[in-house]
Design an enzyme around this catalytic site. Sequence first.
Site, PDB file in Angstrom:
ATOM      1  N   HIS A 200      -1.526   1.790   8.550  1.00  0.00           N
ATOM      2  CA  HIS A 200      -2.991   1.871   8.458  1.00  0.00           C
ATOM      3  C   HIS A 200      -3.696   1.093   9.553  1.00  0.00           C
ATOM      4  CE1 HIS A 200      -2.456  -2.094   6.615  1.00  0.00           C
ATOM      5  NE2 HIS A 200      -3.712  -2.327   6.938  1.00  0.00           N
TER       6      HIS A 200
HETATM    7  C1  UD1 Z   1      -9.054  -3.107   6.303  1.00  0.00           C
HETATM    8  C2  UD1 Z   1      -8.880  -4.369   7.139  1.00  0.00           C
HETATM    9  C3  UD1 Z   1      -7.425  -4.587   7.432  1.00  0.00           C
HETATM   10  C4  UD1 Z   1      -6.579  -4.576   6.174  1.00  0.00           C
HETATM   11  C5  UD1 Z   1      -6.867  -3.313   5.370  1.00  0.00           C
HETATM   12  C6  UD1 Z   1      -6.152  -3.388   4.044  1.00  0.00           C
HETATM   13  C7  UD1 Z   1     -10.737  -4.913   8.665  1.00  0.00           C
HETATM   14  C8  UD1 Z   1     -11.187  -4.899  10.055  1.00  0.00           C
HETATM   15  N1  UD1 Z   1      -9.582  -4.261   8.403  1.00  0.00           N
HETATM   16  O1  UD1 Z   1      -8.616  -2.022   7.105  1.00  0.00           O
HETATM   17  O2  UD1 Z   1      -7.247  -5.849   8.067  1.00  0.00           O
HETATM   18  O3  UD1 Z   1      -5.225  -4.605   6.542  1.00  0.00           O
HETATM   19  O4  UD1 Z   1      -8.277  -3.203   5.127  1.00  0.00           O
HETATM   20  O5  UD1 Z   1      -5.913  -2.140   3.514  1.00  0.00           O
HETATM   21  O6  UD1 Z   1     -11.371  -5.486   7.817  1.00  0.00           O
HETATM   22  N2  UD1 Z   1     -11.717   4.271   3.406  1.00  0.00           N
HETATM   23  C9  UD1 Z   1     -11.735   5.094   2.322  1.00  0.00           C
HETATM   24  N3  UD1 Z   1     -11.841   4.539   1.086  1.00  0.00           N
HETATM   25  C10 UD1 Z   1     -11.962   3.196   0.897  1.00  0.00           C
HETATM   26  C11 UD1 Z   1     -11.969   2.367   2.012  1.00  0.00           C
HETATM   27  C12 UD1 Z   1     -11.835   2.917   3.265  1.00  0.00           C
HETATM   28  O7  UD1 Z   1     -11.622   6.312   2.436  1.00  0.00           O
HETATM   29  O8  UD1 Z   1     -12.072   2.764  -0.283  1.00  0.00           O
HETATM   30  C13 UD1 Z   1     -11.566   4.881   4.750  1.00  0.00           C
HETATM   31  C14 UD1 Z   1     -12.903   5.094   5.438  1.00  0.00           C
HETATM   32  O9  UD1 Z   1     -12.823   6.274   6.175  1.00  0.00           O
HETATM   33  C15 UD1 Z   1     -12.959   3.917   6.395  1.00  0.00           C
HETATM   34  C16 UD1 Z   1     -11.497   3.695   6.747  1.00  0.00           C
HETATM   35  O10 UD1 Z   1     -10.790   4.006   5.553  1.00  0.00           O
HETATM   36  O11 UD1 Z   1     -13.736   4.171   7.533  1.00  0.00           O
HETATM   37  C17 UD1 Z   1     -11.174   2.281   7.164  1.00  0.00           C
HETATM   38  O12 UD1 Z   1     -11.588   1.350   6.152  1.00  0.00           O
HETATM   39  P1  UD1 Z   1     -11.905  -0.168   6.543  1.00  0.00           P
HETATM   40  O13 UD1 Z   1     -12.118  -0.960   5.326  1.00  0.00           O
HETATM   41  O14 UD1 Z   1     -12.954  -0.219   7.596  1.00  0.00           O
HETATM   42  O15 UD1 Z   1     -10.597  -0.645   7.263  1.00  0.00           O
HETATM   43  P2  UD1 Z   1      -9.079  -0.560   6.790  1.00  0.00           P
HETATM   44  O16 UD1 Z   1      -8.338   0.296   7.751  1.00  0.00           O
HETATM   45  O17 UD1 Z   1      -8.997  -0.257   5.353  1.00  0.00           O
HETATM   46  N1  UDP Z   2      -0.187  -1.935  -1.516  1.00  0.00           N
HETATM   47  C1  UDP Z   2      -0.306  -1.201  -2.677  1.00  0.00           C
HETATM   48  N2  UDP Z   2      -0.208   0.165  -2.609  1.00  0.00           N
HETATM   49  C2  UDP Z   2       0.026   0.815  -1.431  1.00  0.00           C
HETATM   50  C3  UDP Z   2       0.150   0.046  -0.250  1.00  0.00           C
HETATM   51  C4  UDP Z   2       0.034  -1.324  -0.321  1.00  0.00           C
HETATM   52  O1  UDP Z   2      -0.496  -1.749  -3.763  1.00  0.00           O
HETATM   53  O2  UDP Z   2       0.116   2.043  -1.437  1.00  0.00           O
HETATM   54  C5  UDP Z   2      -0.338  -3.407  -1.591  1.00  0.00           C
HETATM   55  C6  UDP Z   2       0.868  -4.169  -1.112  1.00  0.00           C
HETATM   56  O3  UDP Z   2       1.780  -4.406  -2.161  1.00  0.00           O
HETATM   57  C7  UDP Z   2       0.252  -5.460  -0.597  1.00  0.00           C
HETATM   58  C8  UDP Z   2      -1.103  -5.040  -0.129  1.00  0.00           C
HETATM   59  O4  UDP Z   2      -1.386  -3.784  -0.733  1.00  0.00           O
HETATM   60  O5  UDP Z   2       0.120  -6.395  -1.653  1.00  0.00           O
HETATM   61  C9  UDP Z   2      -1.093  -4.897   1.367  1.00  0.00           C
HETATM   62  O6  UDP Z   2      -2.274  -4.296   1.795  1.00  0.00           O
HETATM   63  P1  UDP Z   2      -2.413  -3.558   3.179  1.00  0.00           P
HETATM   64  O7  UDP Z   2      -1.089  -3.144   3.699  1.00  0.00           O
HETATM   65  O8  UDP Z   2      -3.425  -2.500   2.968  1.00  0.00           O
HETATM   66  O9  UDP Z   2      -3.119  -4.676   4.083  1.00  0.00           O
HETATM   67  P2  UDP Z   2      -2.567  -5.867   4.985  1.00  0.00           P
HETATM   68  O10 UDP Z   2      -1.662  -6.710   4.180  1.00  0.00           O
HETATM   69  O11 UDP Z   2      -1.916  -5.251   6.177  1.00  0.00           O
HETATM   70  O12 UDP Z   2      -3.811  -6.578   5.398  1.00  0.00           O
END
Ligand code: UD1
Ligand code: UDP
Length: 352
Positions: A200
């Site tokens: 992601h």
């Molecule tokens: C964010 C964090 C990242 C973390 C991740 C955990 C930042 C800069 N990034 O990344 O560090 O590892 O969360 O998962 O804060 N979207 C949905 N539904 C949701 C949320 C997001 O569809 O509930 C989609 C939207 O299109 C959005 C994209 O995901 O634009 C990215 O979401 P965003 O929260 O900006 O960043 P993540 O990639 O989730």
């Molecule tokens: N996780 C989850 N379901 C998924 C993928 C991840 O519950 O399908 C959990 C995972 O166990 C961990 C956390 O989400 O606790 C990690 O989040 P993510 O990889 O989105 O973010 P990051 O740690 O890279 O910031």
Amino acid sequence: MNVLSVVGARPQFVKAAAVSQRLRPRHDETLVHTGQHYDPELSRVFFEELELDEPDYNLEVGSGPHARQTAEMMARLERIVTDERPDVVLVYGDTNSTLAGALVAAKTSPSLAHVEAGLRSGDMRMPEEVNRILTDHCSDLLFAPSRDAARTLEREGIADGVSVPGDVMYDTLLEVRDRLDAVDPDGIDVPDEYVLATVHRAGNTDDPDRLSEIVDGLCRIPQPVVFPAHPRTVDALHEHGLWARAAEGIDVVDPAGYLTFVQLVSEADCVATDSGGVQKEAFYLDTPCVTLRETTEWRETVEAGWNVLVGADAGRIVDAVYTAADPPSKPDLYGNGNAAERIVAELEREVE
Ligand code: UD1
Ligand code: UDP
């Protein structure tokens, strides 16, 4: 003590669950959800499975470009911090929700505490690296998961307020470990042998060449690949014309609930991921990890032989998964699962 905790993205619910459980019996906690993650499988499921209390406030900022998303969070959060007048604001990890909480608290709250301080990937192109550094540099209390993270802070001139309680994600994992056998795989058809993959990171999803290499690598792995896909990745696969190839060669499924996901990590032959949290969970659950990045902020897992960095190169992904094996030993890298208790004790000492 009155603590205002800021969460907003999936890994922060996992981290806050551990601290909240220790904090609430003795203190007042105001929980603020920024609304950065809002889909039920990225948010609600964690509150249910980890028995987190309902947030007192949901800022409902939703998705958007970095500046707008962070600014919206800050504007809405400032009003709440001003009204609630907490003794300390607690932020977790490295997301935009972390940075927004930190910048608001640095100017409106007597104290700011950062859980997961001192981590560095060394890659300033990652938005998370910017968030980590800025948050650490305006925090009063810094909770580092490892000695190495504390040394990093010292090198950057931060010595006051630093402690090393360990990793709160380990606390949460230990808390649910006994419940895993009874977990329903959430409609996922789990093969006997498989590789579990997640992707992601913006650096991978937003670059069509990197995403294409990763899909290629995952499709060439001999074992079945179970891939709970973040919505960002699903969108990117469609946008870059990679969806059909991915869907044919990989088992792309919805994001899994925490319990199901942890169970999937524990039973997998190997994990291939660009997630920060998942690298650690693989280590805790004795599953070798192949990290789809050139750098990691969890470098101790690499040094210990449990994690290998392969970037986004199809050949290296396939080779690394093929050769992945449990190293002969496993050091204690991130504490012993009582990080939350130690954080609360430190807050009591420093803030009350
Ligand atoms: C964010 C964090 C990242 C973390 C991740 C955990 C930042 C800069 N990034 O990344 O560090 O590892 O969360 O998962 O804060 N979207 C949905 N539904 C949701 C949320 C997001 O569809 O509930 C989609 C939207 O299109 C959005 C994209 O995901 O634009 C990215 O979401 P965003 O929260 O900006 O960043 P993540 O990639 O989730
Ligand atoms: N996780 C989850 N379901 C998924 C993928 C991840 O519950 O399908 C959990 C995972 O166990 C961990 C956390 O989400 O606790 C990690 O989040 P993510 O990889 O989105 O973010 P990051 O740690 O890279 O910031």
